[in-house]
Design a protein around this motif. Structure first.
Motif, PDB file in Angstrom:
ATOM      1  N   ARG A  97       0.656  -0.585   0.197  1.00  0.00           N
ATOM      2  CA  ARG A  97      -0.339   0.470   0.037  1.00  0.00           C
ATOM      3  C   ARG A  97       1.146   1.150  -0.292  1.00  0.00           C
ATOM      4  NH1 ARG A  97      -5.300  -0.201  -1.723  1.00  0.00           N
ATOM      5  NH2 ARG A  97      -6.288  -2.115  -1.097  1.00  0.00           N
ATOM      6  N   MET A  98       2.325   0.918   0.156  1.00  0.00           N
ATOM      7  CA  MET A  98       2.865   2.244  -0.095  1.00  0.00           C
ATOM      8  C   MET A  98       3.038   2.688  -0.865  1.00  0.00           C
ATOM      9  SD  MET A  98       6.939   2.701   0.918  1.00  0.00           S
ATOM     10  CE  MET A  98       6.824   1.463   2.545  1.00  0.00           C
ATOM     11  N   LEU A  99       2.687   2.600  -2.281  1.00  0.00           N
ATOM     12  CA  LEU A  99       3.350   3.175  -3.614  1.00  0.00           C
ATOM     13  C   LEU A  99       1.807   4.388  -3.451  1.00  0.00           C
ATOM     14  CD1 LEU A  99       3.564   3.114  -6.615  1.00  0.00           C
ATOM     15  CD2 LEU A  99       1.566   1.986  -7.028  1.00  0.00           C
ATOM     16  N   ALA A 100       0.365   4.276  -3.298  1.00  0.00           N
ATOM     17  CA  ALA A 100       0.090   5.435  -3.361  1.00  0.00           C
ATOM     18  C   ALA A 100       0.368   6.518  -1.837  1.00  0.00           C
ATOM     19  CB  ALA A 100      -1.696   4.952  -2.552  1.00  0.00           C
ATOM     20  N   TYR A 101       1.195   6.106  -0.870  1.00  0.00           N
ATOM     21  CA  TYR A 101       1.433   7.135  -0.116  1.00  0.00           C
ATOM     22  C   TYR A 101       2.391   7.855  -0.423  1.00  0.00           C
ATOM     23  CZ  TYR A 101       2.162   9.117   4.265  1.00  0.00           C
ATOM     24  OH  TYR A 101       2.070  10.149   5.631  1.00  0.00           O
ATOM     25  N   LEU A 102       3.333   7.593  -1.144  1.00  0.00           N
ATOM     26  CA  LEU A 102       4.471   7.912  -1.814  1.00  0.00           C
ATOM     27  C   LEU A 102       4.264   8.794  -3.725  1.00  0.00           C
ATOM     28  CD1 LEU A 102       7.353   4.627  -2.525  1.00  0.00           C
ATOM     29  CD2 LEU A 102       7.092   6.818  -0.804  1.00  0.00           C
ATOM     30  N   ILE A 103       3.090   8.499  -3.956  1.00  0.00           N
ATOM     31  CA  ILE A 103       3.408   9.181  -5.297  1.00  0.00           C
ATOM     32  C   ILE A 103       2.687  10.872  -4.709  1.00  0.00           C
ATOM     33  CG2 ILE A 103       1.000   9.741  -7.060  1.00  0.00           C
ATOM     34  CD1 ILE A 103       1.863   6.679  -7.343  1.00  0.00           C
ATOM     35  N   GLY A 104       1.674  10.236  -3.733  1.00  0.00           N
ATOM     36  CA  GLY A 104       0.664  11.701  -3.153  1.00  0.00           C
ATOM     37  C   GLY A 104       1.665  12.550  -2.357  1.00  0.00           C
ATOM     38  N   GLY A 105       3.391  12.022  -1.756  1.00  0.00           N
ATOM     39  CA  GLY A 105       4.427  12.768  -0.969  1.00  0.00           C
ATOM     40  C   GLY A 105       4.983  13.670  -2.227  1.00  0.00           C
ATOM     41  N   ILE A 106       5.033  12.162  -3.095  1.00  0.00           N
ATOM     42  CA  ILE A 106       6.026  13.729  -3.938  1.00  0.00           C
ATOM     43  C   ILE A 106       5.542  14.446  -4.621  1.00  0.00           C
ATOM     44  CG2 ILE A 106       6.906  13.018  -6.620  1.00  0.00           C
ATOM     45  CD1 ILE A 106       7.539   9.874  -5.612  1.00  0.00           C
ATOM     46  N   TYR A 107       4.018  14.252  -5.120  1.00  0.00           N
ATOM     47  CA  TYR A 107       3.461  15.643  -5.759  1.00  0.00           C
ATOM     48  C   TYR A 107       3.996  16.797  -4.648  1.00  0.00           C
ATOM     49  CZ  TYR A 107       1.510  14.105  -9.933  1.00  0.00           C
ATOM     50  OH  TYR A 107       1.563  13.420 -11.339  1.00  0.00           O
TER      51      TYR A 107
END
Length: 604
Positions: free
Chosen positions: A473-483
């Motif tokens: 599930r970390m993928l979505a959190y990382l994408i949100g953090g990068i944005y």
């Protein structure tokens, strides 16, 4: 010869249907008592014999008992298991019902039985070779309602039922008794620890709320945290100029995602609890893809955590200039503030859920598939530590809160990286990219190792590895953090930076179309292709969510509809009472306590 074969097939079909024909368990029970098959004579047996004789003689009170009891054994193959009868008709044996509507045939409902009857529910294992068995859940128990004499206590009734079931040779069910229940509330419900803890917590909160309205609120800052009037004004006042402004599109995304997930889970719990039909199972597999809306919450959380931190220049300078010990204390205070904001409300949800499940365990005619009240009594500490998602789904207390545990763990990871970023920005940016690539590779390899199946019920068996796994599930959190990082720093949108021209975008679209064409026939797709498609779909949902948030900062007025829906559906109905009476007071209290410790440290 052909005619003989057809006759043989019709005879076999008739025999099969006859084996599954409707039958009355109460009739078999009274016949057992009337046939003197039981050992000894008790009041229960004598009254069952009297009920059988009255039924044969056509007495209306006996007909009511049989009419109130369930009968069935039909449509068993695809899941029907509820033959509950009618509890109100059973009550009509003990008291007069519907006197205003029974003047013409008053003997049907007004005539009482010579002895009291109670409504019971019998739960049986079917053990039938004709019942469809699914991997996602155990075969449903048969629910059969019985209106039996009150003198038949639970042990005696179960003993008689076991004897009666052994004589049902005509049925293909081969039923096996599990237990019986009288769906009525007992005093033990209010004697449980969950009820006492909730009563204690509500009493303490009520006392603090009353103190918040007294004169002590003006002399004590801690008591003032529970002032309802002040908290009500704080709840509705717009954010201050020095605070981060409200992002309307995020509220809209949360509401829409919550509505979608609510619809999916209504079908999910209905299928697992009371509606076992093939029609609902097919609907569940069609709606399962909508669970991707959960990615929205992780994207929003990652975006807000990173963007809020990166816009706070004073905090970053303070962290960069402070010592290691000072940063550890500051980090601990921030985590404590977040924990004290979430934990009290989660504790209330756990207690209310335990009481709700305990109530339905006693009062409901349905068998509870998940004994949540028992699980929470054993594993409540996992929820308070926000680690419930690290355990198998079957052991979770309030298993729908697994995402909250994931989010808390992601928040700790994000704050550690953000603290490191104040001194080693290049290293942290490389670490984030490595985490993103490692997450994609881990997710694909995990599905290859697990040999991800292509059917829904087989996929459910490995849900603990894929659905609630924080490493997946970390993928979505990382994408949100990068944005969020790119937005706070004024950089180019990450998707545009990664795919800067039309050629790169066309190549990505070509890969997506190729994967979609190969995955159309899931039975022919390899686990590697399924894994790549799974990652690409989740990445597309997360990127689209982050892109919508990104665009909301450049378009004025386009997201008002989202804000209206958010206030109508969530704020007005759910959030206001819980936030006003629990979250806001404890949040103010935690901020005050932590601020007092900081002031004392400076004075020392």
């Amino acid at each position: 010869m052909l005619v003989l074969i057809l006759l043989a097939l019709l005879a076999a079909q008739t025999e099969l249907v006859g084996g599954l024909e409707s039958g009355s368990l109460l009739l078999d029970l009274t016949q057992l008592a009337a046939g003197n098959v039981t050992r000894g004579t008790t009041t229960c047996v004598e009254q069952l014999r009297a009920l059988h004789n009255a039924w044969q003689q056509g007495h209306s009170w006996a007909l009511k008992a049989f009419d109130a009891s369930g009968s069935g054994y039909h449509n068993l193959m695809l899941g029907n298991s509820l033959w509950l009868g009618n509890r109100w008709t059973c009550r009509a044996l003990n008291e007069q019902l519907l006197q205003e509507f029974t003047q013409r045939q008053e003997q049907l409902l007004r005539q009482r039985a010579p002895f009291a009857h109670d409504y019971r529910v019998v739960y049986l294992h079917a053990n039938s070779p004709w019942q469809l068995a699914l991997t996602v859940k155990q075969p449903p128990l048969l629910h059969i309602g019985l209106c039996v004499p009150r003198s038949c206590d639970q042990p005696q009734l179960e003993q008689l039922l076991r004897q009666s079931l052994r004589h049902l040779e005509r049925l293909a069910l081969r039923p096996e008794l599990v237990y019986t229940k009288q769906p009525e509330a007992t005093g033990s419900y209010f004697a449980g620890p969950a009820f006492r803890w909730l009563l204690l917590l509500l009493s303490a909160s009520l006392l603090l709320l009353l103190l918040g309205r007294s004169r002590l609120a003006g002399t004590s800052r801690y008591v003032a945290c529970f002032d309802v009037a002040t908290n009500w004004r704080r709840l509705w006042q717009p954010p201050a100029a020095d605070h981060t402004p409200e992002i309307a599109v995020i509220n809209g995304l949360r509401v829409c995602s919550a509505s979608v997930l609510l619809g999916v889970h209504v079908v999910w719990y209905q299928f697992f609890s009371v509606h076992h039909s093939a029609q609902l199972a097919a609907k569940l597999t069609e709606l399962a893809y909508l669970a991707g809306a959960l990615e929205v919450f992780f994207v929003v959380s990652g975006f807000l955590t990173v963007s809020n931190f990166m816009r706070n220049d004073a905090l970053q300078r303070s962290i960069a200039s402070d010592t290691l010990g000072g940063n550890v204390r500051r980090f601990g205070r921030q985590l404590a503030q977040r924990y004290l904001r979430l934990a009290p409300l989660q504790l209330i949800v756990v207690l209310l859920s335990v009481l709700s499940f305990g109530y339905h365990r006693e009062m409901s005619v349905f068998h509870l598939i998940e004994p949540l009240d028992e699980l929470c009594e054993r594993h409540w500490w996992r929820n308070l530590l926000f680690v419930q998602n690290l355990y198998p789904n079957k052991e979770m207390c309030c298993n729908w809160t697994w995402s909250l545990g994931c989010d808390m763990q992601f928040h700790i990871m994000a704050m550690l990286l953000l603290y490191m970023h104040t001194r080693y920005p290049q290293l942290v940016r490389r670490l984030v990219l490595m985490l993103l690539l490692a997450n994609v590779l881990y997710t694909v390899l995990l599905q290859i190792v697990l040999d991800v199946p292509t059917t829904f019920e087989a996929l459910y068996g490995i849900g603990d590895w894929l659905y609630t796994n924080p490493l997946v599930r970390m993928l979505a959190y990382l994408i949100g953090g990068i944005y969020g990082y790119a937005h706070a720093r004024g950089l180019v949108e990450p998707f545009v930076a990664l795919f800067p021209n039309k050629l790169a975008k066309c190549a990505l679209a070509g890969v997506a179309v190729w994967l979609a064409s190969r995955l159309q026939v899931l039975q022919l797709a390899s686990p590697a292709l399924v894994g790549c498609g799974f990652v690409l779909l989740r990445g597309a949902i997360s990127t689209a969510t982050a892109h919508l948030i990104w665009c909301s900062f450049r378009i004025d007025g386009c997201t008002r509809i989202y804000l209206c829906v958010a206030h109508l559906v969530i704020v007005l109905v759910f959030s206001v009472p819980l936030t006003l009476f629990f979250e806001l007071p404890f949040n103010r209290l935690s901020n005050l306590l932590l601020a007092s410790k900081i002031a004392n440290g400076k004075e020392a």
